[in-house]
Write a protein that holds these residues in place. Sequence first.
Motif, PDB file in Angstrom:
ATOM      1  N   ILE A 144       0.841  -1.204   0.000  1.00  0.00           N
ATOM      2  CA  ILE A 144       0.000   0.000   0.000  1.00  0.00           C
ATOM      3  C   ILE A 144       0.871   1.248   0.000  1.00  0.00           C
ATOM      4  CG2 ILE A 144      -1.553   1.391   1.442  1.00  0.00           C
ATOM      5  CD1 ILE A 144      -2.943  -1.213   2.215  1.00  0.00           C
ATOM      6  N   PHE A 145       1.888   1.236   0.838  1.00  0.00           N
ATOM      7  CA  PHE A 145       2.816   2.363   0.937  1.00  0.00           C
ATOM      8  C   PHE A 145       3.466   2.637  -0.414  1.00  0.00           C
ATOM      9  CE2 PHE A 145       7.159   3.907   1.884  1.00  0.00           C
ATOM     10  CZ  PHE A 145       6.863   5.047   2.610  1.00  0.00           C
ATOM     11  N   GLU A 146       4.003   1.593  -1.028  1.00  0.00           N
ATOM     12  CA  GLU A 146       4.704   1.756  -2.303  1.00  0.00           C
ATOM     13  C   GLU A 146       3.757   2.212  -3.411  1.00  0.00           C
ATOM     14  OE1 GLU A 146       8.063  -0.537  -4.872  1.00  0.00           O
ATOM     15  OE2 GLU A 146       6.500  -1.792  -3.984  1.00  0.00           O
ATOM     16  N   LYS A 147       2.579   1.619  -3.493  1.00  0.00           N
ATOM     17  CA  LYS A 147       1.613   1.999  -4.538  1.00  0.00           C
ATOM     18  C   LYS A 147       1.152   3.441  -4.378  1.00  0.00           C
ATOM     19  CE  LYS A 147      -0.120  -2.652  -5.317  1.00  0.00           C
ATOM     20  NZ  LYS A 147      -1.231  -3.587  -5.073  1.00  0.00           N
ATOM     21  N   MET A 172      12.365   3.289   0.115  1.00  0.00           N
ATOM     22  CA  MET A 172      11.788   3.650   1.403  1.00  0.00           C
ATOM     23  C   MET A 172      11.068   2.471   2.058  1.00  0.00           C
ATOM     24  SD  MET A 172      10.494   7.487   0.588  1.00  0.00           S
ATOM     25  CE  MET A 172       9.631   7.598   2.120  1.00  0.00           C
ATOM     26  N   LYS A 173      10.805   1.426   1.285  1.00  0.00           N
ATOM     27  CA  LYS A 173      10.121   0.264   1.855  1.00  0.00           C
ATOM     28  C   LYS A 173      10.928  -0.352   2.993  1.00  0.00           C
ATOM     29  CE  LYS A 173       7.963  -2.784  -0.654  1.00  0.00           C
ATOM     30  NZ  LYS A 173       7.616  -3.731  -1.737  1.00  0.00           N
ATOM     31  N   SER A 174      12.245  -0.319   2.880  1.00  0.00           N
ATOM     32  CA  SER A 174      13.058  -0.892   3.961  1.00  0.00           C
ATOM     33  C   SER A 174      12.936  -0.049   5.237  1.00  0.00           C
ATOM     34  CB  SER A 174      14.513  -1.030   3.540  1.00  0.00           C
ATOM     35  OG  SER A 174      15.080   0.229   3.270  1.00  0.00           O
ATOM     36  N   LEU A 175      12.819   1.274   5.075  1.00  0.00           N
ATOM     37  CA  LEU A 175      12.608   2.138   6.241  1.00  0.00           C
ATOM     38  C   LEU A 175      11.267   1.818   6.909  1.00  0.00           C
ATOM     39  CD1 LEU A 175      13.771   5.629   4.901  1.00  0.00           C
ATOM     40  CD2 LEU A 175      14.928   4.206   6.599  1.00  0.00           C
ATOM     41  N   LEU A 176      10.240   1.625   6.094  1.00  0.00           N
ATOM     42  CA  LEU A 176       8.924   1.302   6.643  1.00  0.00           C
ATOM     43  C   LEU A 176       8.949  -0.070   7.299  1.00  0.00           C
ATOM     44  CD1 LEU A 176       5.954   1.884   7.118  1.00  0.00           C
ATOM     45  CD2 LEU A 176       5.483   1.004   4.829  1.00  0.00           C
ATOM     46  N   LYS A 177       9.606  -1.019   6.677  1.00  0.00           N
ATOM     47  CA  LYS A 177       9.680  -2.361   7.254  1.00  0.00           C
ATOM     48  C   LYS A 177      10.331  -2.309   8.632  1.00  0.00           C
ATOM     49  CE  LYS A 177      11.076  -7.046   6.138  1.00  0.00           C
ATOM     50  NZ  LYS A 177      11.686  -7.932   5.164  1.00  0.00           N
ATOM     51  N   GLN A 178      11.403  -1.541   8.766  1.00  0.00           N
ATOM     52  CA  GLN A 178      12.070  -1.390  10.066  1.00  0.00           C
ATOM     53  C   GLN A 178      11.146  -0.736  11.083  1.00  0.00           C
ATOM     54  OE1 GLN A 178      15.590   0.868   9.244  1.00  0.00           O
ATOM     55  NE2 GLN A 178      16.594  -0.815   8.152  1.00  0.00           N
ATOM     56  N   ALA A 217      10.028   5.337  -3.790  1.00  0.00           N
ATOM     57  CA  ALA A 217       9.244   4.450  -2.930  1.00  0.00           C
ATOM     58  C   ALA A 217       9.930   3.120  -2.647  1.00  0.00           C
ATOM     59  CB  ALA A 217       7.878   4.196  -3.562  1.00  0.00           C
ATOM     60  N   SER A 218      10.565   2.547  -3.637  1.00  0.00           N
ATOM     61  CA  SER A 218      11.151   1.222  -3.430  1.00  0.00           C
ATOM     62  C   SER A 218      12.251   1.249  -2.374  1.00  0.00           C
ATOM     63  CB  SER A 218      11.678   0.661  -4.743  1.00  0.00           C
ATOM     64  OG  SER A 218      12.659   1.517  -5.278  1.00  0.00           O
TER      65      SER A 218
END
Length: 115
Positions: A10-13, A27-33, A24-25
């Motif tokens: 959802i975040f990436e889309k 930043m997904k690792s930041l969100l995962k953390q 976005a791609s």
Amino acid sequence: MSIKNSLLDIFEKALSKNCPEIPASGMKSLLKQALEKRKYDTQDEAIVEALLNDKEKPLEESFIESLQRYMNKIESENDFLGTEERQEEIVEIFIFDLEKLIDYFYNALLNKHFT
């Protein structure tokens, strides 16, 4: 698909659709953390699952609205989005919207139960 993976999607889309200038791609690792640091209990996860299955997409809509307000603020300050600080702020916006919706739905359930 796990709840965390769904949240990452959802975040990436939302970012790629509404703010293509934001990477976005990466930043997904930041969100995962950030998601791993949070300790969501079973009730929270059930509410998140309900949010993910809601046809009106409240989490995505809330995040997009918050992101647009943030983007307008950044543009007025002539700031650059590519900095790690700005990327962390965008992740925090997503987390804040998620937790705000969890609280809202939890309170709605409690109110419904006691009325």
